[in-house]
Scaffold this active site. Structure first.
Site, PDB file in Angstrom:
ATOM      1  N   ASN A 136      19.921 -17.662 -18.793  1.00  0.00           N
ATOM      2  CA  ASN A 136      19.758 -16.491 -18.798  1.00  0.00           C
ATOM      3  C   ASN A 136      18.578 -16.056 -17.376  1.00  0.00           C
ATOM      4  OD1 ASN A 136      20.771 -14.991 -20.640  1.00  0.00           O
ATOM      5  ND2 ASN A 136      19.504 -15.252 -22.192  1.00  0.00           N
ATOM      6  N   PHE A 394      20.439 -22.069 -26.359  1.00  0.00           N
ATOM      7  CA  PHE A 394      19.888 -22.703 -24.940  1.00  0.00           C
ATOM      8  C   PHE A 394      19.600 -21.579 -24.118  1.00  0.00           C
ATOM      9  CE2 PHE A 394      23.116 -25.278 -27.086  1.00  0.00           C
ATOM     10  CZ  PHE A 394      22.382 -25.726 -28.161  1.00  0.00           C
ATOM     11  N   CYS A 395      19.550 -20.401 -24.248  1.00  0.00           N
ATOM     12  CA  CYS A 395      19.240 -19.415 -23.104  1.00  0.00           C
ATOM     13  C   CYS A 395      20.501 -19.439 -22.096  1.00  0.00           C
ATOM     14  CB  CYS A 395      18.035 -19.771 -22.417  1.00  0.00           C
ATOM     15  SG  CYS A 395      16.654 -19.467 -23.141  1.00  0.00           S
ATOM     16  N   ASN A 396      21.485 -19.766 -22.955  1.00  0.00           N
ATOM     17  CA  ASN A 396      22.918 -19.838 -22.106  1.00  0.00           C
ATOM     18  C   ASN A 396      23.954 -18.941 -22.799  1.00  0.00           C
ATOM     19  OD1 ASN A 396      25.345 -20.205 -20.732  1.00  0.00           O
ATOM     20  ND2 ASN A 396      24.561 -22.357 -20.029  1.00  0.00           N
TER      21      ASN A 396
END
Ligand SMILES: Cc1ncc(COP(=O)(O)O)c(C=O)c1O
Length: 466
Positions: A136, A394-396
């Site tokens: 992100n 996972f912020c993806n």
């Protein structure tokens, strides 16, 4: 330890024997892992520090007198020397020529990415091209790009192996606009699937008019990046991911040539040569100072050099080799686990072998009817047996959406509901995508992972068979 299984493992991965000194190191320098019985499988989240790193740093703090850098008094000079020595150590670790690259200390990789985003000269003639597979903090740069009217384009990755269709890449790269500045961003290793996207893309992109941001936050802890061979323009790093300690320090390694076209949107203490209140004028200092706002974390930055020396004393190749052996064993064993009716227990998002990948596995567990088990339930159960893993996306989100098959129309219809115009909680999001898995489970191995760690996870997975 189950010696029969260990023997099987060694038969399959004889190269693991060349990494046994890491087992000794773990006993000596990471004894707390055995003492606490923790099974740590979240190295992509954060690395673990050695006792010796902390002791060396503590000794330095206890024996020295350090003042705020950039003054000529002796305590200040002492701090400046150590900061500059750490800066050189970072360049030398990545084999970067100081004439070509500069190290800017930040508080983490996200801080490094924000520096690029806010300063990159995006205009309405610019393009920001990036892979779906990005953290992100790389996605976030698009807000700066969009606010300047730039075009933002995402390159998809393809489930289930989560790689980019390389035949199509040249088409995307042909889209640079010669009237503006063009930035291409991708991770050297995905923090979702651990796919290693080719470093050869850097030169390809340069030739087609792009500046290249290579996110190595997930790559650098277990792989060698040689900046004399591959020459990305912006390289964000978080040091705690590489060697656990200190947290709060990262860096942007930047190519001087391209750095010179960035425009900082403000100035701060430490970033200028002269600033005037009455004349409303300021002159930025040269890099790296122009990019380091306020006082650096001068007591922790020397611990970066200690951490880098620690990795160098082991050798990155050894760490890489060990991580791949353990990853291969995990993959092979988890793929073999089936429910009594023959349904495989685990669905992976990423490569099923050790070719061009790193030491993290993203997966979901499925029940015997093939339905995904909620990742939060898995985490809860792993917690009970002291296994530290990570779940979610996972912020993806880009990799997550493609891996989990959440379509753009489903997302748009969620986000466009009037109640969600300003606010959407994670639970509301889950309900909105209606029964689909909204996240995955990630286990990742690193510097001092051992055979027992991965065996513990395999046993945990076996306990989920119904
Ligand atoms: C690939 C990647 N990029 C960037 C980041 C951001 O790192 P930080 O949270 O330390 O700023 C992470 C963190 O997990 C990451 O895995």
């Amino acid at each position: 330890m189950d010696t029969k299984r260990y023997d099987l493992f060694i038969q399959r991965y004889p190269e693991f024997l060349q990494t046994l000194e890491l087992d000794d190191l773990r006993k000596r320098d990471y004894a707390r892992l055995e003492q606490t019985g923790q099974v740590y499988l979240d190295y992509t989240g954060g690395g673990l520090y050695a006792e010796s790193q902390v002791k060396t740093h503590q000794k330095m703090l206890l024996e020295g007198v350090f003042g705020n850098p950039h003054s000529t008094n002796p305590s200040s000079l002492h701090a400046t020397e150590l900061v500059e020595s750490a800066r050189s150590a970072v360049l030398s670790f990545f084999n970067a020529d100081p004439q070509e690259y500069v190290v800017i200390f930040t508080s983490n990789a996200s801080g490094a990415l924000k520096l690029v985003g806010e300063s990159y000269p995006f205009t309405e003639y610019s393009r920001y091209l990036l892979t779906f597979d990005n953290h992100n903090s790389v996605n976030g740069i698009r807000e700066y790009a969009l606010s300047k009217g730039a075009n933002v384009t995402y390159i998809p990755v393809m489930p289930p192996y989560m790689r980019v269709d390389e035949e199509k890449l040249p088409d995307y790269l042909n889209g640079a606009d010669s009237r503006g500045n063009n930035l291409f961003a991708y991770p050297a290793q995905s923090n979702f699937s651990a796919v290693q996207h080719p470093l050869e893309w850097i030169e390809m992109a340069h030739q087609k008019g792009w500046d290249v941001l290579l996110d190595v936050a997930a790559f650098s802890p277990t792989n060698t990046l040689d900046l004399s061979l591959y020459k990305p323009d912006f390289v964000p790093i978080s040091f705690y991911k590489m060697f656990g300690y200190p947290t709060g320090v990262g860096a942007l390694i930047a190519r001087r040539k391209v750095l010179s076209k960035l425009h900082r949107p403000w100035f701060a203490g430490g970033t200028i040569t002269v600033a005037s209140v009455q004349a409303e004028k300021h002159y930025l200092a040269d890099a790296p100072m122009a990019f380091e706002d306020g006082t650096l974390d001068y007591l922790n930055i020397p611990a970066v050099e200690i951490g880098l020396r620690h990795l160098q004393s082991i050798g990155m190749e050894k760490i890489h080799q060990r991580v791949l052996c353990l990853t291969g064993w995990l993959l092979q064993n988890l793929l073999e686990i089936k429910h009594p009716n023959g349904t495989p227990l685990v669905r992976f998002y990423g490569p099923l072998d050790t070719d061009r990948r790193g030491g993290a596995l993203a997966m979901n567990f499925v029940d015997d009817s093939g339905r995904v088990v909620d990742h939060r339930w898995i985490e809860e159960h792993a917690n009970k047996v002291d296994v530290s893993l990570r779940t979610g996306c996972f912020c993806n989100p880009g990799a997550g959406e493609l891996a989990l098959g959440i379509s753009s129309s489903e997302l748009t219809s969620c986000f466009n509901q009037p109640v969600h115009e300003q606010r959407l909680t994670y639970n509301e999001f889950r309900l909105c995508i209606d029964g689909k898995a909204s996240g995955a489970v990630r286990v990742s191995v690193g510097l001092v992972s051992n055979f027992e760690d991965v065996e513990a996870f395999i046993r945990f997975a076996q306990s989920l068979v119904r």
